[in-house]
Design a protein around this motif. Structure first.
Motif, short mmCIF file in Angstrom:
data_model
loop_
_atom_site.label_atom_id
_atom_site.label_comp_id
_atom_site.label_asym_id
_atom_site.label_seq_id
_atom_site.Cartn_x
_atom_site.Cartn_y
_atom_site.Cartn_z
N LEU A 2 -7.13 10.52 -0.01
CA LEU A 2 -6.53 9.40 -0.75
C LEU A 2 -5.03 9.63 -0.94
N LYS A 3 -4.67 10.84 -1.27
CA LYS A 3 -3.26 11.18 -1.48
C LYS A 3 -2.47 10.99 -0.19
N GLU A 4 -3.05 11.44 0.94
CA GLU A 4 -2.37 11.30 2.23
C GLU A 4 -2.19 9.83 2.60
N ALA A 5 -3.26 9.03 2.40
CA ALA A 5 -3.16 7.60 2.71
C ALA A 5 -2.12 6.93 1.83
N ALA A 6 -2.10 7.26 0.55
CA ALA A 6 -1.14 6.66 -0.37
C ALA A 6 0.29 7.06 -0.01
N ARG A 7 0.47 8.30 0.44
CA ARG A 7 1.80 8.75 0.84
C ARG A 7 2.32 7.91 2.00
N VAL A 8 1.46 7.67 2.99
CA VAL A 8 1.86 6.87 4.15
C VAL A 8 2.20 5.45 3.72
N LEU A 9 1.47 4.94 2.74
CA LEU A 9 1.68 3.56 2.29
C LEU A 9 2.78 3.43 1.25
N GLY A 10 3.45 4.54 0.93
CA GLY A 10 4.63 4.46 0.09
C GLY A 10 4.42 4.68 -1.39
N ASP A 11 3.29 5.27 -1.78
CA ASP A 11 3.04 5.55 -3.20
C ASP A 11 3.51 6.97 -3.51
N GLY A 12 4.64 7.08 -4.17
CA GLY A 12 5.14 8.41 -4.49
C GLY A 12 4.92 8.84 -5.92
N PHE A 43 -4.94 5.33 -6.16
CA PHE A 43 -5.03 4.72 -4.83
C PHE A 43 -5.32 3.23 -4.94
N ARG A 44 -6.23 2.86 -5.82
CA ARG A 44 -6.54 1.44 -5.98
C ARG A 44 -5.34 0.65 -6.48
N GLU A 45 -4.53 1.27 -7.30
CA GLU A 45 -3.30 0.60 -7.74
C GLU A 45 -2.31 0.49 -6.58
N ARG A 104 -3.11 -2.44 -4.14
CA ARG A 104 -3.28 -3.75 -4.75
C ARG A 104 -2.41 -4.82 -4.08
N ASP A 105 -1.19 -4.49 -3.75
CA ASP A 105 -0.28 -5.49 -3.17
C ASP A 105 0.09 -5.15 -1.73
N LYS A 106 -0.70 -4.30 -1.09
CA LYS A 106 -0.36 -3.85 0.25
C LYS A 106 -1.15 -4.60 1.33
N ALA A 107 -0.45 -4.96 2.41
CA ALA A 107 -1.10 -5.43 3.63
C ALA A 107 -1.27 -4.20 4.51
N ALA A 108 -2.37 -3.52 4.33
CA ALA A 108 -2.57 -2.21 4.96
C ALA A 108 -3.97 -2.11 5.54
N LEU A 109 -4.09 -1.29 6.57
CA LEU A 109 -5.36 -1.01 7.22
C LEU A 109 -5.60 0.49 7.20
N ILE A 110 -6.77 0.88 6.73
CA ILE A 110 -7.17 2.29 6.78
C ILE A 110 -8.39 2.41 7.67
N ALA A 131 -12.64 -4.80 -6.32
CA ALA A 131 -13.04 -6.14 -5.88
C ALA A 131 -12.04 -6.60 -4.84
N ASP A 132 -12.50 -7.44 -3.90
CA ASP A 132 -11.61 -7.90 -2.84
C ASP A 132 -10.39 -8.61 -3.38
N LEU A 133 -10.54 -9.32 -4.51
CA LEU A 133 -9.41 -10.04 -5.08
C LEU A 133 -8.34 -9.11 -5.61
N ASP A 134 -8.71 -7.83 -5.87
CA ASP A 134 -7.73 -6.85 -6.33
C ASP A 134 -6.74 -6.48 -5.22
N ALA A 135 -7.18 -6.55 -3.97
CA ALA A 135 -6.34 -6.17 -2.83
C ALA A 135 -6.67 -7.09 -1.66
#
Length: 270
Positions: A76-86, A100-102, A105-111, A129-133
Motif C-alpha cells: 500500500l505504501k509503495e502504491a501510494a508513493r507512486v500515486l503521489g501520497d507523501g 491509502f483509501r484517502e 479518493r480523487d485519483k484516476a489511477a489503476l492498480i 465504496a465505489d463513490l469514494d473513488a
C-alpha cells in the motif's frame, strides 16, 4: 521477448476496465485463467496500452502479490508513493489502509495486482465504496474462481490461444517465420491445444534439440516423445492442467538436470 498480441482479448478487458461506473458496478476486474495461460502478459499489455494510460493520468501501479505476500502495508505504501501520497501514515496496517483509501479518493489511477491467491490480499486496495473513488480501478490476475467471487469482481476468463496465435508463438520460439514451420508442426500444435505454457516449453525443447542434433532430428525426437501424452483442453480452476504441462516438460530433462531441478524445489515461491 517472443510476445504474441491478443487484440480481441485485450479489447474485451479494456472494455471492462474503462467502462463508466453505475451505482451497481464495481471498481475491480478479475482476470482469471489457468497457470501459464497468459494472464500476466495480458495485464502487462493492458498497462502499456495508450488508451488505458490516458484514462489513468495519476498513475498505473504493478504489484506482484503471490501465494504468500509480504506485508500488505508495504504494498500500500509503495502504491501510494507512486500515486503521489507523501504524507500518509503507513507505519501500521490500520494506518496504511486508511491513508491509502484517502490517497485514491480523487485519483484516476489503476492498480494491477498480479497472481492473487486469496481475496483477503486484494481487499485493502479497494475503496470502502465505489463513490469514494469513482475514477479508481483495480485489476487482479488469479487462477482462483473464489477470488473473483469473494471480491465481487467483474470477471474476464482468459482461455487458450486461437490457432493463428498458437502458430505464431511456436514460430517465435523457433526463431522462424510461420510459413517456414514444417508440416510436423501441426501435430505439436494439436497436442498443445493452444496453451501458451505448453507451446513455450515444447518450443524451447525443440530449439535446444535442433541446436544439439539438427532440425529434422529435433522434430522426430519431440514428436516421438509426445506420443501417448496429451494436455487437457478444459479450463480448470485448479492446478491439475498446469501440473500436467510442467510434468511433460520435466520428463524431457536429462537425469542430472532433473535432480538439480528437484533440489531447487525446497525454495519458496518467487
Amino acid at each position: 521477448e517472443r510476445f504474441v498480441p491478443r487484440p480481441a482479448e485485450l479489447d474485451a478487458l479494456k472494455r471492462l476496465v474503462l467502462s463508466e461506473h453505475s451505482l451497481r458496478s464495481t471498481s475491480i476486474v478479475g482476470v482469471r485463467g489457468q497457470g501459464g495461460i497468459g494472464k500476466t502478459v495480458l495485464a502487462a499489455e493492458l498497462a502499456r496500452d495508450p488508451a488505458v494510460q490516458a484514462a489513468f493520468p495519476n498513475g498505473i501501479v504493478w504489484l506482484p502479490i503471490g501465494r504468500e505476500p509480504r506485508l500488505l502495508s508495504e504494498f500500500l505504501k509503495e502504491a501510494a508513493r507512486v500515486l503521489g501520497d507523501g504524507g500518509g501514515d503507513y507505519s501500521s496496517e490500520i494506518g496504511a489502509y486508511n491513508s491509502f483509501r484517502e490517497c485514491i479518493r480523487d485519483k484516476a489511477a489503476l492498480i494491477i495486482l498480479d497472481d492473487v491467491w486469496d481475496a483477503r490480499h486484494a481487499r485493502p486496495f479497494l475503496p470502502l465504496a465505489d463513490l469514494d473513488a469513482p475514477r479508481f480501478r483495480l485489476v487482479c490476475t488469479t487462477r482462483k474462481k473464489s477470488v473473483t467471487l469473494n471480491l465481487r469482481a467483474r470477471e474476464y476468463a482468459l482461455h487458450v490461444l486461437d490457432p493463428v496465435q498458437a502458430r505464431k508463438l511456436l514460430a517465435e520460439w523457433l526463431d522462424c517465420r510461420e510459413t517456414d514451420l514444417p508440416p510436423q508442426a501441426q501435430l505439436l500444435l494439436d497436442h498443445c491445444c493452444g496453451h501458451p505454457l505448453a507451446l513455450r516449453q515444447l518450443g524451447s525443447l525443440l530449439a535446444q534439440k535442433a541446436r544439439d542434433f539438427g532440425e529434422k532430428e529435433a522434430w522426430d525426437y519431440v514428436l516421438f516423445w509426445l506420443k501417448g501424452r496429451r494436455l487437457p483442453r478444459a479450463l480448470g480452476d485448479d492446478d491439475a492442467d498446469f501440473n500436467s504441462i510442467m510434468e511433460t516438460s520435466f520428463a524431457a530433462l536429462p537425469e542430472p538436470a532433473r535432480e538439480r531441478y528437484l533440489d531447487l524445489a525446497v525454495f519458496p515461491d518467487e
